[in-house]
Write a protein that holds these residues in place. Sequence first.
Motif, short mmCIF file in Angstrom:
data_model
loop_
_atom_site.label_atom_id
_atom_site.label_comp_id
_atom_site.label_asym_id
_atom_site.label_seq_id
_atom_site.Cartn_x
_atom_site.Cartn_y
_atom_site.Cartn_z
N THR A 21 18.82 21.58 -67.62
CA THR A 21 18.35 22.26 -66.52
C THR A 21 16.93 22.52 -66.14
O THR A 21 16.42 23.21 -65.24
N PHE A 22 16.35 21.44 -66.43
CA PHE A 22 14.81 21.62 -66.54
C PHE A 22 14.63 21.19 -65.01
O PHE A 22 14.76 20.04 -64.35
N ASN A 23 13.64 21.90 -64.31
CA ASN A 23 13.15 21.43 -62.75
C ASN A 23 11.64 21.67 -62.79
O ASN A 23 11.17 22.59 -63.50
N VAL A 24 11.19 20.81 -62.04
CA VAL A 24 9.60 20.97 -61.64
C VAL A 24 9.61 21.08 -60.18
O VAL A 24 10.22 20.34 -59.46
N TYR A 25 8.73 21.86 -59.74
CA TYR A 25 8.53 22.19 -58.21
C TYR A 25 7.10 22.09 -57.91
O TYR A 25 6.23 22.43 -58.73
N LEU A 26 6.86 21.40 -56.62
CA LEU A 26 5.62 21.50 -56.04
C LEU A 26 5.61 22.34 -54.73
O LEU A 26 6.48 22.11 -53.81
N ILE A 27 4.97 23.67 -54.74
CA ILE A 27 5.12 24.32 -53.52
C ILE A 27 3.63 24.36 -52.45
O ILE A 27 2.50 24.46 -53.23
N SER A 28 3.87 24.29 -51.38
CA SER A 28 2.84 24.27 -50.70
C SER A 28 2.20 25.54 -50.41
O SER A 28 2.66 26.48 -50.53
N LEU A 57 13.54 17.83 -50.97
CA LEU A 57 12.70 18.51 -49.74
C LEU A 57 13.41 19.84 -49.48
O LEU A 57 14.43 19.80 -49.16
N GLY A 58 12.69 21.04 -49.60
CA GLY A 58 13.15 22.32 -49.22
C GLY A 58 12.31 23.18 -48.59
O GLY A 58 10.86 22.84 -48.70
N THR A 59 12.62 24.52 -48.64
CA THR A 59 11.71 25.64 -48.07
C THR A 59 11.92 26.67 -48.92
O THR A 59 13.02 26.97 -49.66
N THR A 64 6.61 31.01 -56.65
CA THR A 64 6.72 30.76 -57.84
C THR A 64 8.31 30.21 -57.79
O THR A 64 8.58 29.54 -58.97
N ILE A 65 9.08 30.57 -56.79
CA ILE A 65 10.46 30.40 -57.03
C ILE A 65 10.86 30.85 -58.03
O ILE A 65 11.88 30.54 -58.59
N SER A 66 10.56 32.15 -58.25
CA SER A 66 11.02 32.69 -59.58
C SER A 66 12.15 33.31 -59.43
O SER A 66 12.96 33.51 -60.36
N SER A 67 12.71 33.66 -58.17
CA SER A 67 14.01 34.23 -57.87
C SER A 67 15.06 33.40 -57.55
O SER A 67 16.08 33.27 -57.15
N ASN A 97 8.40 30.52 -45.51
CA ASN A 97 7.10 29.92 -44.64
C ASN A 97 6.47 28.84 -45.82
O ASN A 97 5.10 28.79 -45.51
N ARG A 98 7.09 28.17 -46.62
CA ARG A 98 6.37 27.23 -47.48
C ARG A 98 7.38 26.12 -47.66
O ARG A 98 8.63 26.07 -47.50
N ILE A 99 6.79 24.95 -47.85
CA ILE A 99 7.40 23.78 -48.13
C ILE A 99 7.44 23.64 -49.83
O ILE A 99 6.49 23.84 -50.32
N ALA A 100 8.51 23.20 -50.10
CA ALA A 100 8.70 23.18 -51.60
C ALA A 100 9.51 21.63 -51.91
O ALA A 100 10.25 21.29 -51.14
N PHE A 101 9.16 21.08 -53.22
CA PHE A 101 9.60 19.76 -53.39
C PHE A 101 10.08 20.17 -54.97
O PHE A 101 9.39 20.54 -55.85
#
Length: 395
Positions: A21-28, A57-59, A64-67, A97-101
């Motif tokens: 379940t390990f995920n890494v995100y990059l958020i604009s 690619l998502g939004t 922090t994508i904490s939720s 309002n942000r791009i996330a990877f």
Amino acid sequence: DSLGVNNDNYYFAQRSNSSSTFNVYLISPKFSDFDYGKKQISFFAKSGGNYNTSIVLGTTNDDTISSGNFAPLQQFITDGSYQKFTYILDNATSGDNRIAFRFIQDYNEIVYFDEFHYEAPPACTEPINLSATQVADSSATLTWDTITSPNSFLVSYGIYNNSSPVGDSGTLITSSNLTSSLSNLNSTTTYWFMVKSICGSDSSAWGGPSYFTTTCAPQAAPVLYNFNTYPNIPTCWSFKGSQYYWTNDYYSTPTSGTGPYYDGGNNYGPNYQYLYVENGLSNRGDSAVFIMQPVKLNSLTHPYFTFDYHAYGTNSGILEIFGTINNGATWVKLGEYNKQYQSSQTRYFTEHAIDLMQFSGQTITLKFKATRVSNGVLGDIAVDQLNFKEAPSCR
């Protein structure tokens, strides 16, 4: 140990946690114009390990994508070379309002990320989804998609030499549709290609690069393949499978009570090997594939294929053999073997034959697919003495 697209800085993510379940995100940063008109997202990425990785690619509206409020839009598959990926954003989730990877990778794998752009799409957009199909030893068909409707396309291609391709430096050809056919290519060679849109007096940036590798040149029949000298597996064959896979061995296989003892010529010892799949390290439903080098049949009056087969064990799986004459665009099933053929390890291989007269005068590629049908371990199957030859007069 890598550089960015322009030999400068880059972002990378390395998975060091084995959790599934390990995920890494990059958020604009937050964009104030997110909800106003179409936006073009573009970036370069590559994988840094032995396997391809994925970028989703998502939004989001959360830095922090904490939720868990990540809205995925499209998944991109990377390989070992930088590729440019482009996406037109016109269906963002309301309020985002942000791009996330999100980076999807195996344990200890690395993905490199560079040159992120967020902008209004140009009137003449670069082609996307570049791909090569029907790749043969000297030819390939290139395809791509487009967002706008240009008048034509300019295609650039060349031999890959481990440096980042430059569109204007390749061999240039024009196309009026979303495809282009290449010929007179070198066999077993990796090529790159890029495509740009031509819109009257305007043109787009180069889309790509994308890569493909031509196949081996076909061998001429008659030809016999055996595996008597370790590791005598032909370099031009391709193999697919993880825990369930084809490999060569001699004497008995690692799992007792299954598999052969002799090779297809009824000999045993290090110089008398066979190709087999090990049933004890995989799961029910797993499959293992090997694809042979293409073979030209035009020298045979009545082309014929024989192979020696050994299937001993109460859990023997299914062996299917397929053929193609159009570089894998379509495969025809030529045979299926779905039972135990031997009553002990020391029983000799049995010879099986496939009449290839329907492919007379053509170049054929054969594919062997083994499928595990039971969770039991007594199901090793083996092949040997793969022979393209003239059909016997009495058969």
